[in-house]
Design a protein around this motif. Sequence first.
Motif: not given
Length: 359
Positions: A16-19, A23-28, A33-34, A45-54
């Motif tokens: 859905s987002t390309g992220w 093992p070391h985090g979400a990458c695009k 982002v760790p 979702l709420q925590e994921l959005a906070r870390r990915l600035r969504m």
Amino acid sequence: MIFTSPTISADELAASTGWDVQPHGACKGDACVPLPGMDPDALELQELARRLRMTVAADETEGLWALGPECDGQTISDPQIPDIELPDRHGNPFRLSSLRGKKVVLVTWASWCGCRFDLPVWQELRTELAEKGVEIVTVALDVGGAEAAGPFIDAAKPDHPALIDVEHSLDAQLGIVNVPMSVWIDEEGRIVRPPEQAWPGRAVFNEMPREQWDELLPEEARPYFHESLDEAHKIKANPEQYVAALRDWAEQGADSRFALDEDEVAGRSMPRTEDRSRAAAHWEIGQRLHRDGKSEAAVPHFRRAHELQPENWTYKREAWGTVNPLQGPSEQYDSDFVSEIRKVGAENYYAQSPDLSAG
């Protein structure tokens, strides 16, 4: 980016987002982002959005959650066009990347806009410019899908791709806020002009006499529609200047003074703010509910999108039109086309491109 649970899997995130969760985090791309402490099989979702600035919008009653796009930088920070895929009038998927090697003019319109009458003129312009390596792609921003947009596409008999975007995904991806608007894309898939008002040399809507409109409307609807016409005719448009610029680009390509460089494209695109991201998330939930036949449940999300991104006329006009075909006053909304355009001023309906003077 809509989900039926407040947690999603890594595969859902990537699709859905390309992220991509590694093992070391979400990458695009080059960004990573760790995600310490987060379960890749149940990403909250709420925590994921906070870390990915969504951002996140939710309708827990209906069991829907949506992620808004990243809210960093400009809407178009990378000149390479996203990998856009949309269905045609018959539901067949079409990838914009299939047009590599051609100049592409991506044009948005809608069945709820007078620009629907311009489709045959876009086809005429496509016939003229095709021999110069230019392809027109029209995209209807219509939650009504093929039922709403299809008859106008059929009437125009296009030789070019004629697609439908029921989710208004181009709003979030490219910064579309109105119709008709266009984006110019070069042969390598790079954006050389970000979203701006677009006309195929003339605006057919403005040429139609009031008497012709009256024949299409019941008598009680005419007074409000006449007010709409009066305001619409005050809107600054630049059909002749726009097509002159387009013809110049068709001839000159990268040497055209209307082909902007990467910095100019980014500078003219709108900033990706948190409010605009959250507006996109609420809009996505609203349109899903509306298309599922839950129109009343959609209204609060449409209203929230209006509040968060008031400059987005596609959000406003589409929502108004779901309860009043003339986009007039209704119980569901505290604004309508005439009152809103009078509030902002018809001269401000479209942002004006600095190198295309508007008459």
